[in-house]
Design a protein around this motif. Sequence first.
Motif, PDB file in Angstrom:
ATOM      1  N   ILE A  30      13.327   0.974  10.603  1.00 44.05           N
ATOM      2  CA  ILE A  30      13.891   1.585   9.401  1.00 44.05           C
ATOM      3  C   ILE A  30      13.021   1.226   8.206  1.00 44.05           C
ATOM      4  O   ILE A  30      12.601   0.071   8.039  1.00 44.05           O
ATOM      5  CB  ILE A  30      15.341   1.119   9.203  1.00 44.05           C
ATOM      6  N   GLY A  31      12.725   2.241   7.414  1.00 45.07           N
ATOM      7  CA  GLY A  31      11.913   2.016   6.220  1.00 45.07           C
ATOM      8  C   GLY A  31      12.137   3.138   5.229  1.00 45.07           C
ATOM      9  O   GLY A  31      13.137   3.850   5.300  1.00 45.07           O
ATOM     10  N   ARG A  32      11.199   3.283   4.330  1.00 44.07           N
ATOM     11  CA  ARG A  32      11.302   4.346   3.342  1.00 44.07           C
ATOM     12  C   ARG A  32      10.075   5.252   3.448  1.00 44.07           C
ATOM     13  O   ARG A  32       8.981   4.798   3.761  1.00 44.07           O
ATOM     14  CB  ARG A  32      11.376   3.772   1.918  1.00 44.07           C
ATOM     15  N   VAL A  33      10.286   6.530   3.162  1.00 45.27           N
ATOM     16  CA  VAL A  33       9.186   7.489   3.241  1.00 45.27           C
ATOM     17  C   VAL A  33       8.220   7.209   2.088  1.00 45.27           C
ATOM     18  O   VAL A  33       8.615   7.223   0.926  1.00 45.27           O
ATOM     19  CB  VAL A  33       9.707   8.940   3.165  1.00 45.27           C
ATOM     20  N   GLY A  34       6.999   6.899   2.424  1.00 47.99           N
ATOM     21  CA  GLY A  34       5.994   6.633   1.399  1.00 47.99           C
ATOM     22  C   GLY A  34       5.286   7.896   0.955  1.00 47.99           C
ATOM     23  O   GLY A  34       4.961   8.056  -0.216  1.00 47.99           O
ATOM     24  N   ALA A  35       5.077   8.802   1.878  1.00 48.53           N
ATOM     25  CA  ALA A  35       4.396  10.063   1.545  1.00 48.53           C
ATOM     26  C   ALA A  35       4.676  11.075   2.649  1.00 48.53           C
ATOM     27  O   ALA A  35       4.928  10.700   3.795  1.00 48.53           O
ATOM     28  CB  ALA A  35       2.887   9.855   1.418  1.00 48.53           C
ATOM     29  N   VAL A  36       4.663  12.338   2.269  1.00 49.44           N
ATOM     30  CA  VAL A  36       4.848  13.421   3.230  1.00 49.44           C
ATOM     31  C   VAL A  36       3.613  14.313   3.158  1.00 49.44           C
ATOM     32  O   VAL A  36       3.190  14.699   2.069  1.00 49.44           O
ATOM     33  CB  VAL A  36       6.114  14.245   2.902  1.00 49.44           C
ATOM     34  N   PHE A  37       3.003  14.587   4.319  1.00 49.73           N
ATOM     35  CA  PHE A  37       1.807  15.434   4.348  1.00 49.73           C
ATOM     36  C   PHE A  37       2.129  16.703   5.101  1.00 49.73           C
ATOM     37  O   PHE A  37       2.539  16.652   6.264  1.00 49.73           O
ATOM     38  CB  PHE A  37       0.647  14.713   5.045  1.00 49.73           C
ATOM     39  N   PHE A  38       1.949  17.826   4.455  1.00 51.85           N
ATOM     40  CA  PHE A  38       2.160  19.098   5.124  1.00 51.85           C
ATOM     41  C   PHE A  38       0.844  19.522   5.766  1.00 51.85           C
ATOM     42  O   PHE A  38      -0.171  19.657   5.096  1.00 51.85           O
ATOM     43  CB  PHE A  38       2.632  20.144   4.111  1.00 51.85           C
ATOM     44  N   LEU A  39       0.832  19.674   7.082  1.00 53.81           N
ATOM     45  CA  LEU A  39      -0.416  19.941   7.796  1.00 53.81           C
ATOM     46  C   LEU A  39      -0.472  21.354   8.350  1.00 53.81           C
ATOM     47  O   LEU A  39      -1.289  21.668   9.197  1.00 53.81           O
ATOM     48  CB  LEU A  39      -0.565  18.945   8.957  1.00 53.81           C
TER      49      LEU A  39
ATOM     50  N   ASP B  93       8.342  -4.791   5.636  1.00 51.31           N
ATOM     51  CA  ASP B  93       7.276  -5.797   5.508  1.00 51.31           C
ATOM     52  C   ASP B  93       5.966  -5.215   4.997  1.00 51.31           C
ATOM     53  O   ASP B  93       4.964  -5.912   4.904  1.00 51.31           O
ATOM     54  CB  ASP B  93       7.046  -6.490   6.858  1.00 51.31           C
ATOM     55  N   GLY B  94       5.979  -3.925   4.670  1.00 52.58           N
ATOM     56  CA  GLY B  94       4.783  -3.307   4.112  1.00 52.58           C
ATOM     57  C   GLY B  94       3.967  -2.537   5.124  1.00 52.58           C
ATOM     58  O   GLY B  94       3.053  -1.808   4.747  1.00 52.58           O
ATOM     59  N   THR B  95       4.266  -2.691   6.397  1.00 54.86           N
ATOM     60  CA  THR B  95       3.538  -1.943   7.423  1.00 54.86           C
ATOM     61  C   THR B  95       3.780  -0.445   7.242  1.00 54.86           C
ATOM     62  O   THR B  95       4.899  -0.023   6.952  1.00 54.86           O
ATOM     63  CB  THR B  95       4.013  -2.366   8.823  1.00 54.86           C
ATOM     64  N   GLU B  96       2.694   0.324   7.410  1.00 55.93           N
ATOM     65  CA  GLU B  96       2.821   1.776   7.272  1.00 55.93           C
ATOM     66  C   GLU B  96       2.790   2.395   8.662  1.00 55.93           C
ATOM     67  O   GLU B  96       1.874   2.140   9.439  1.00 55.93           O
ATOM     68  CB  GLU B  96       1.667   2.305   6.432  1.00 55.93           C
TER      69      GLU B  96
END
Lengths: 445, 320
Positions: A388-397, A409-412
């Motif tokens: 569980i975490g928070r969305v840092g960025a969304v990339f539309f591909l 803990d900062g892991t992406e």
Amino acid sequence: MTTPPPATADEVAGARADAAGSLRLDRVTKRFGGATAVDAISLDIRAGEFLSLLGPSGCGKTTLLRMIAGFEQPSEGAILLDGTDITDTPAHRRPINTVFQSYALFPHMNVASNVAYGLKQSRVPRREINNRVREALEMVRMLDFAERKPVMLSGGQQQRIALARALVNRPQVLLLDEPMSALDRKLREEMQIELKLLQRRLGTTFVFVTHDQEEALTLSDRIAVMNGGTIQQIGGAEEIYARPANEFVAGFIGKQNFVPATVAAQDASGLHLDSALGPLLAAARHAQDAGPRQGGTGPHPASAVPYADRSRHQDAQAHTPHAEGHQPQTQTSPLAPGTRVKAAIRPEDINVVAAAPSSHDAAAATLGRAQTRSDGDVARSPGTNRLIGRVGAVFFLGDAVSHAVILPDGTEIIARSPRARAAQLSTGDAAECRFPAEAIQVFVS
Amino acid sequence: MRLSRRIFGTAALSFPTWAYVLFFFILPVALVVWYSFGYKPDAFTTHAMDQLSFDRYAEVMQPTFLSTFLATLRISVVGTVLCLLIGVPFAYWLAVKVRPERRMLLLALVLVPFWTNFLVRTLGWQIILAPEGFLSGMLQSIGLLGGPLDILYTRTAVQIGVVYNYLPLMILPLFVAMDRAGATLREASRDLGAGRWRTLFQVTLPMAMPGIASGCLLVFIPLMGDYVTASVLGGAQGSMVGQLVASQFNTAQNWALGSAMAVVLIIFTLAAVALAAGLGLLARWAFQRYHRIDVTADDAPDSAGADVGGTAITTEGASR
């Protein structure tokens, strides 16, 4: 659209049904001064095969190609063409031709003379030269450019001429040294299709050097992934993608989320790992060392974690082993607790959903710990890892959506979903990454 | 408006160059041509222009002068050819065989003689070629020569001197041209079945042609007007046109005749260059015609061009 496909490729190939073109590299080594560029590579290339040498720059792939062409002499080892040792045969006597990265067309000759060059060296009669040059130019659809000088051609056109100039000689093996690297993306994709069709029609052995994994996956029958002068893994595209032999291959082919972890225990449910993200469960019954591996004729001593579901849709289809290449052996050597490993998870194997607004999840998030569920959900999906975490960025591909989920803990963690199935999440939303135990591949680090 | 500004802008930028060429090249040459139609009225006047004639040219065409012209032409042609024969293998070796990190050092060594004065270098050859010099002694001691070396103050000495003096001017453009051809093209040639010699004659040398041409021009043209080499090493036998012109201006004080000689020298030089260029172009044309690859279908006239385009993969060139 009614035009029949040109049959000229077969004419160029001529009566070479008997021609073979299998290559065997036997412990080929090349040292430059103190540096070892190619380290005892053994490799069998089948007749008519499209084999790619894939690796980062400096991995020795071009040096290996140059030794096959005869431009470099191996420090040790032998190169055999259809069983005949050609290690000491000079480049101009080998029935092997090269398409160079820079195309290397002769600027002082027109297109037709460039294509005719090889035939002239082997003293083919004049009339036959004319006919074969015409056929070769038709094959690459450049007949109208026969009288032009190379400087008057675009990159894609020069590449076609380079291809025609090599293939007109009906080589046993065609070597291609990153021939697409100077082309723009759209043209490159066109040329890839054309090259693949041409190779199928001609049945010539192609050895293709590239650092572009997408290109290698698209074109090749087999891919030899190279690093540090050795072959890390050799196999079909799907095999290399789905069952990488080691951490290097796993990271080089496609995208991976790597999580450092320690083995906690191994039991019937799988391999329990401790990581900074919390406990993880991998379905692995076997893990392999991260060291480099020789590409050889025999089966590999160790191989990849077999896991059933690698499809993007996670529709639990059983994975059919690729017909090409060797079969990985599924040994079951348990890993000792405390072993340091890397857990690798493909972005497309991670399902991102909006995090349930339950107090349990909120607590887990605020505690800074992701967790493996051990509550009632287990019955529904045993062995599902949840972070569980928070969305840092969304990339539309385009055809897919990629989410970068930042864990407490900062892991992406990068997750990739087909566009139609992607969760509607925006930056800052609480998100849960779900992936089955089978999605984790474990490499001893 | 924009066009005119561009033209004037370019003209303004190149004005210093034009002015320099006009005042220090075109006008002096025009003056020389003008003087060549004059005459020397008396012992104390260099030239007079009140009666214009071609008489000075008739003087130049006298057998004594004309033989010097032909000798100069011969020395220049032979010198250029010798420089080419020595320069090509050396430049090839330097550009192809020598490791890149050593090339610059060797190239610098080629240029070392240029650090010394032209006259001093040429005088050095007087010592080498002298009958009592070390070369003479060495050749006699190993039995190659019966008596003392007897070539100083002959055409042979001039020939040796000019080759020495002009060789770097040949090597430099040759090296640049052969270096430009690049290792990849030679590899491509070998890959296509050509050995070393065939690669040399079919790729390296044809690609070096511009360098060969400029090297020959750089050697031949100054060589035609050389004056120092012939004065120092040629003596009375090995005189060249440059000395004749100099003696008319400096010693005989006959500017009209000297100018006529200079003009004839220019015409000789231009004619020789034009002839060589014409022959070269003719040879190239004949070579290309002979080696032309005819891709027009001679036995399958039905399908030529019919299958160009039309499938999913189209010629990129067709879209451009």
